[in-house]
Design a protein around this motif. Structure first.
Motif, PDB file in Angstrom:
ATOM      1  N   PRO A  61       0.943  -1.350  -0.301  1.00  0.00           N
ATOM      2  CA  PRO A  61      -0.022   0.030   0.059  1.00  0.00           C
ATOM      3  C   PRO A  61       0.724   1.309   0.212  1.00  0.00           C
ATOM      4  N   GLY A  62       1.960   1.024   0.906  1.00  0.00           N
ATOM      5  CA  GLY A  62       2.349   2.439   0.600  1.00  0.00           C
ATOM      6  C   GLY A  62       3.330   2.595  -0.293  1.00  0.00           C
ATOM      7  N   GLU A  63       3.743   1.702  -1.440  1.00  0.00           N
ATOM      8  CA  GLU A  63       4.354   1.821  -2.404  1.00  0.00           C
ATOM      9  C   GLU A  63       3.501   2.533  -3.679  1.00  0.00           C
ATOM     10  N   CYS A  64       1.999   1.934  -3.251  1.00  0.00           N
ATOM     11  CA  CYS A  64       1.581   3.217  -4.419  1.00  0.00           C
ATOM     12  C   CYS A  64       0.700   3.854  -3.851  1.00  0.00           C
ATOM     13  N   TRP A  65       0.889   4.741  -3.086  1.00  0.00           N
ATOM     14  CA  TRP A  65       1.199   5.834  -2.149  1.00  0.00           C
ATOM     15  C   TRP A  65       1.853   7.251  -3.004  1.00  0.00           C
ATOM     16  N   LEU A  66       3.163   6.668  -2.230  1.00  0.00           N
ATOM     17  CA  LEU A  66       4.074   7.307  -2.595  1.00  0.00           C
ATOM     18  C   LEU A  66       4.745   7.281  -3.659  1.00  0.00           C
ATOM     19  N   GLN A  67       5.095   6.114  -4.114  1.00  0.00           N
ATOM     20  CA  GLN A  67       6.153   6.131  -5.524  1.00  0.00           C
ATOM     21  C   GLN A  67       5.781   7.008  -7.201  1.00  0.00           C
ATOM     22  N   PRO A  68       3.881   7.086  -7.066  1.00  0.00           N
ATOM     23  CA  PRO A  68       3.490   8.306  -7.604  1.00  0.00           C
ATOM     24  C   PRO A  68       4.429   9.117  -8.303  1.00  0.00           C
ATOM     25  N   ALA A  69       3.786   9.399  -6.658  1.00  0.00           N
ATOM     26  CA  ALA A  69       4.683  10.484  -6.116  1.00  0.00           C
ATOM     27  C   ALA A  69       5.959  11.291  -6.722  1.00  0.00           C
ATOM     28  N   LEU A  70       7.020  10.102  -6.227  1.00  0.00           N
ATOM     29  CA  LEU A  70       8.399  10.597  -6.435  1.00  0.00           C
ATOM     30  C   LEU A  70       8.672  10.471  -8.212  1.00  0.00           C
ATOM     31  N   LEU A  71       7.453   9.544  -8.763  1.00  0.00           N
ATOM     32  CA  LEU A  71       7.857  10.024 -10.094  1.00  0.00           C
ATOM     33  C   LEU A  71       7.582  11.145 -10.986  1.00  0.00           C
ATOM     34  N   MET A  72       6.602  11.424 -10.154  1.00  0.00           N
ATOM     35  CA  MET A  72       6.027  12.837 -10.673  1.00  0.00           C
ATOM     36  C   MET A  72       6.936  13.899 -11.143  1.00  0.00           C
ATOM     37  N   THR A  73       7.637  13.955 -10.168  1.00  0.00           N
ATOM     38  CA  THR A  73       8.678  14.807  -9.555  1.00  0.00           C
ATOM     39  C   THR A  73       9.484  14.323 -10.793  1.00  0.00           C
TER      40      THR A  73
END
Length: 396
Positions: free
Chosen positions: A180-192
């Motif tokens: 769950p944590g990846e699904c929430w955090l990883q796309p935000a990091l990719l968006m940078t």
């Protein structure tokens, strides 16, 4: 009265920061519809026979390398050899490579120790693999051990490079998410990355804005030899981008395309590893000038970190009769949130959430944007001293 003037001045300052940053962001996003389409798996043809040497750097990758070895074994006769450069793994990684070698003689295993002073482990391993690869191969392909290549990846990559005239071509993957944590955090990091640079499939106009991904990194062998292999990126923790920009600055054509249909990657286990490991290199400071780094930090702060806090602050604390200045600020940040949410649909094909617990959290990743930008700021002002199990004696 004084507090009211200060409040209005703060709003004006925010608009001054955000309006030009929004213009920069839109100028990049508007290129999206004209980008190169994602690569498709392609069958090899006779003229590609033995044209590619693949090099895979490893250090304690036993838990992740098997899908990579299997995927590379399924590539056709365009792959001359697969050299796994191991840095004295202690978890059985070499045994897995030796087992693969029994079924596919194209696999070779070598070690790269000791690590010389001034080198980071990954570029050193790739440099060694390059030096020991066949001079009869036209192309060098660096791949990470956490990748999962689909059949037809290498043929598609080489044919695209030939047809489009690229000297260096790397691909963005489809990311496998599980927790769950990846699904929430990883796309935000990719968006940078998406906010700072043109999307995959749009060629950068200048070398300093070139993007690259070392997980799947194809380069003409002659070009790599001309720049001294990985030596120009030896001390970089983002060696892929550093090397790509160095090659581009010498007049060679460098491309970064969408490879979500030809390979997957399982980078890190859980949100904490994603935060610690991937967040460490996303600032790209080793490949950027100080001015470019500050420019990127300003942009991320203005258009990714601020919108949600500004909207929430108004909803929670501010009066119901906003001034024209405040309405402008709210309108701008509401627009930025709409853009951010729309981009979720654009990047959704870049994620495999079929095995994920809490995969729905992907759609709530904009809430993690301020945290993701904070991670980039942290990384920008810290020099890594540990990377993939190696310690580095570097000044902070």
């Amino acid at each position: 009265m004084v507090s009211w003037l200060i409040f209005q001045g703060a709003i004006a300052l925010l608009l001054l920061i955000q309006i030009p940053a929004t213009a920069v962001l839109l100028s990049r996003l508007l290129k999206g519809p004209s980008r190169h389409p994602p690569l498709e798996p392609t069958l090899a043809t006779p003229e590609l026979v033995g044209s590619v040497s693949v090099v895979v750097p490893t250090l304690n990758e036993a838990d992740r390398i098997s899908p990579c070895l299997a995927g590379l074994s399924r590539q056709s006769y365009e792959v001359r050899e697969v050299i796994v450069v191991d840095s004295n793994s202690q978890d059985g990684t070499p045994d897995l490579v030796k087992a693969a070698q029994k079924h596919d003689p194209r696999f070779r295993l070598m070690t790269d120790d000791p690590l010389p002073s001034g080198w980071v482990g990954r570029p050193w391993a790739l440099h060694n693999g390059f030096l020991h690869s066949s001079e009869d191969s036209e192309w060098f392909l660096g791949m990470d051990a956490d990748t999962q290549p689909h059949p037809g990846l290498v043929a598609s990559l080489v044919k695209t490079a030939q047809n489009e005239g690229y000297d260096l071509l790397s691909l963005s993957p489809q990311f496998i998410l599980k927790s769950p944590g990846e699904c929430w955090l990883q796309p935000a990091l990719l968006m940078t990355l998406l906010y700072r640079f043109d999307s995959a499939g749009v060629d950068a106009a200048v070398a300093a804005r070139v993007m690259a991904n070392g997980q799947c990194f194809l380069c003409r062998r002659a070009v790599l030899a001309q720049v001294g292999g990985y030596s120009s990126a030896k001390s970089s923790f983002c060696d892929d981008v550093t090397l790509a920009r160095n090659i581009s600055s010498q007049g060679f054509r460098v491309g970064f395309l969408d490879g979500a249909k030809v390979f997957k990657v399982r980078m890190y286990e859980g949100a904490m590893q994603t935060w610690q490991e991937w967040g460490r290199s996303l600032d790209l400071k080793d490949a950027s000038s100080s001015a470019a780094l500050w420019w990127d930090l300003w942009l991320l702060f203005a258009v990714q970190a601020l919108p949600l806090p500004i909207i929430l602050s108004y909803l929670l604390f501010l009066p119901s009769t906003p001034t024209p200045f405040l309405l402008s600020l709210l309108g701008l940040n509401g627009f930025l949130l709409i853009v951010r949410c729309a981009l979720l649909f654009a990047i959704a094909p870049s994620y495999d959430r079929s095995q994920a617990q809490g995969g729905w959290l992907f759609w709530f990743s904009p809430i993690a944007d301020p945290l993701a930008v904070f991670r980039i700021f942290l990384s920008a002002f810290r020099t890594p001293t540990q990377w993939r199990g190696r310690q580095y004696d570097r000044p902070s």
